[in-house]
Write a protein that holds these residues in place. Structure first.
Motif, PDB file in Angstrom:
ATOM      1  N   UNK A  73       2.151  14.978  16.455  1.00  0.00           N
ATOM      2  CA  UNK A  73       1.119  15.105  15.600  1.00  0.00           C
ATOM      3  C   UNK A  73       1.016  15.775  14.383  1.00  0.00           C
ATOM      4  N   UNK A  74       0.956  15.777  13.576  1.00  0.00           N
ATOM      5  CA  UNK A  74       0.862  16.714  12.430  1.00  0.00           C
ATOM      6  C   UNK A  74       2.087  16.999  11.941  1.00  0.00           C
ATOM      7  N   UNK A  75       3.006  15.582  12.528  1.00  0.00           N
ATOM      8  CA  UNK A  75       4.596  15.720  12.526  1.00  0.00           C
ATOM      9  C   UNK A  75       5.306  15.037  11.472  1.00  0.00           C
ATOM     10  N   UNK A  76       4.107  13.324  11.584  1.00  0.00           N
ATOM     11  CA  UNK A  76       4.568  12.641  11.151  1.00  0.00           C
ATOM     12  C   UNK A  76       5.127  11.985   9.372  1.00  0.00           C
ATOM     13  N   UNK A  77       5.775  11.020   9.719  1.00  0.00           N
ATOM     14  CA  UNK A  77       5.983  10.323   8.046  1.00  0.00           C
ATOM     15  C   UNK A  77       4.861  10.428   7.098  1.00  0.00           C
ATOM     16  N   UNK A  78       4.807  10.638   6.116  1.00  0.00           N
ATOM     17  CA  UNK A  78       3.388  10.572   5.547  1.00  0.00           C
ATOM     18  C   UNK A  78       2.796  11.297   5.642  1.00  0.00           C
ATOM     19  N   UNK A  79       2.839  12.400   6.160  1.00  0.00           N
ATOM     20  CA  UNK A  79       2.125  14.299   5.934  1.00  0.00           C
ATOM     21  C   UNK A  79       2.647  14.515   4.664  1.00  0.00           C
ATOM     22  N   UNK A  80       1.830  15.105   4.439  1.00  0.00           N
ATOM     23  CA  UNK A  80       2.094  16.572   2.453  1.00  0.00           C
ATOM     24  C   UNK A  80       2.907  17.480   3.426  1.00  0.00           C
ATOM     25  N   UNK A  81       3.708  18.230   2.870  1.00  0.00           N
ATOM     26  CA  UNK A  81       3.779  19.662   2.660  1.00  0.00           C
ATOM     27  C   UNK A  81       4.682  19.689   1.955  1.00  0.00           C
ATOM     28  N   UNK A  82       3.844  21.135   1.560  1.00  0.00           N
ATOM     29  CA  UNK A  82       5.158  21.788   0.568  1.00  0.00           C
ATOM     30  C   UNK A  82       4.864  23.300   0.389  1.00  0.00           C
ATOM     31  N   UNK A  83       5.751  23.098   0.690  1.00  0.00           N
ATOM     32  CA  UNK A  83       6.439  25.042   0.491  1.00  0.00           C
ATOM     33  C   UNK A  83       7.207  25.699  -0.352  1.00  0.00           C
ATOM     34  N   UNK A  84       6.108  26.812  -1.061  1.00  0.00           N
ATOM     35  CA  UNK A  84       6.955  26.880  -1.905  1.00  0.00           C
ATOM     36  C   UNK A  84       7.361  28.460  -1.826  1.00  0.00           C
TER      37      UNK A  84
ATOM     38  N   UNK B  75      -1.938  13.773   6.306  1.00  0.00           N
ATOM     39  CA  UNK B  75      -2.246  12.440   6.271  1.00  0.00           C
ATOM     40  C   UNK B  75      -1.646  11.452   7.346  1.00  0.00           C
ATOM     41  N   UNK B  76      -1.055  10.911   7.551  1.00  0.00           N
ATOM     42  CA  UNK B  76      -0.509   9.512   8.506  1.00  0.00           C
ATOM     43  C   UNK B  76      -1.112  10.683   9.569  1.00  0.00           C
ATOM     44  N   UNK B  77      -1.018  11.749  10.119  1.00  0.00           N
ATOM     45  CA  UNK B  77      -2.085  11.411  11.853  1.00  0.00           C
ATOM     46  C   UNK B  77      -3.938  11.480  12.095  1.00  0.00           C
ATOM     47  N   UNK B  78      -4.399  11.830  10.175  1.00  0.00           N
ATOM     48  CA  UNK B  78      -5.620  11.531  10.290  1.00  0.00           C
ATOM     49  C   UNK B  78      -5.964  10.354  10.182  1.00  0.00           C
ATOM     50  N   UNK B  79      -4.965   9.405   9.494  1.00  0.00           N
ATOM     51  CA  UNK B  79      -5.361   8.454   9.573  1.00  0.00           C
ATOM     52  C   UNK B  79      -5.163   7.609  10.817  1.00  0.00           C
ATOM     53  N   UNK B  80      -4.088   7.765  11.773  1.00  0.00           N
ATOM     54  CA  UNK B  80      -3.764   7.726  13.363  1.00  0.00           C
ATOM     55  C   UNK B  80      -4.983   7.827  14.164  1.00  0.00           C
ATOM     56  N   UNK B  81      -4.849   9.136  14.187  1.00  0.00           N
ATOM     57  CA  UNK B  81      -6.595  10.117  14.933  1.00  0.00           C
ATOM     58  C   UNK B  81      -7.919   9.124  14.727  1.00  0.00           C
ATOM     59  N   UNK B  82      -7.943   8.630  13.312  1.00  0.00           N
ATOM     60  CA  UNK B  82      -9.039   7.500  12.889  1.00  0.00           C
ATOM     61  C   UNK B  82      -9.478   6.650  13.763  1.00  0.00           C
ATOM     62  N   UNK B  83      -8.109   6.165  13.372  1.00  0.00           N
ATOM     63  CA  UNK B  83      -8.220   4.387  14.228  1.00  0.00           C
ATOM     64  C   UNK B  83      -8.391   4.278  15.598  1.00  0.00           C
ATOM     65  N   UNK B  84      -8.093   5.071  16.114  1.00  0.00           N
ATOM     66  CA  UNK B  84      -7.528   5.863  17.440  1.00  0.00           C
ATOM     67  C   UNK B  84      -9.246   5.405  17.868  1.00  0.00           C
ATOM     68  N   UNK B  85     -10.019   6.644  17.217  1.00  0.00           N
ATOM     69  CA  UNK B  85     -11.314   7.157  18.228  1.00  0.00           C
ATOM     70  C   UNK B  85     -12.323   5.939  17.210  1.00  0.00           C
ATOM     71  N   UNK B  86     -11.910   5.273  16.091  1.00  0.00           N
ATOM     72  CA  UNK B  86     -13.284   4.183  15.958  1.00  0.00           C
ATOM     73  C   UNK B  86     -12.446   2.843  16.772  1.00  0.00           C
ATOM     74  N   UNK B  87     -11.925   2.600  17.804  1.00  0.00           N
ATOM     75  CA  UNK B  87     -10.911   1.691  18.453  1.00  0.00           C
ATOM     76  C   UNK B  87     -11.490   2.248  20.185  1.00  0.00           C
ATOM     77  N   UNK B  88     -12.064   3.485  20.620  1.00  0.00           N
ATOM     78  CA  UNK B  88     -11.786   4.195  21.444  1.00  0.00           C
ATOM     79  C   UNK B  88     -13.745   4.026  21.623  1.00  0.00           C
TER      80      UNK B  88
END
Length: 66
Positions: free
Chosen positions: A27-38, A47-60
């Motif tokens: 979690x936090x390192x999924x494809x779809x998570x945005x990481x910019x390093x300069x 982004x994807x981690x938040x969406x997955x957690x949201x769906x799981x919590x909604x179902x629970x």
């Protein structure tokens, strides 16, 4: 209200006991998570981690209301 607080307390206790295993999840390192390093800047938006957690919590919560 009392039942909700007891349930949340038990849930936090279980999460605390399972934390060594839960911290190994990607979690936090999924494809779809945005990481910019300069040079002097680092930005991470899970982004994807938040969406997955949201769906799981909604179902629970949906399941608990039934």
């Amino acid at each position: 209200m009392q039942q909700l607080l007891i349930t949340l307390g038990i849930l936090l206790l279980v999460l605390g006991l399972l934390w060594p295993w839960l911290s190994q999840l990607p979690l936090g390192r999924l494809p779809g998570d945005i990481h910019i390093e300069r040079e002097n800047f680092s930005f991470h938006f899970p982004l994807m981690t938040g969406l997955i957690i949201s769906v799981v919590l909604t179902l629970i919560l949906w399941w608990l209301r039934k």
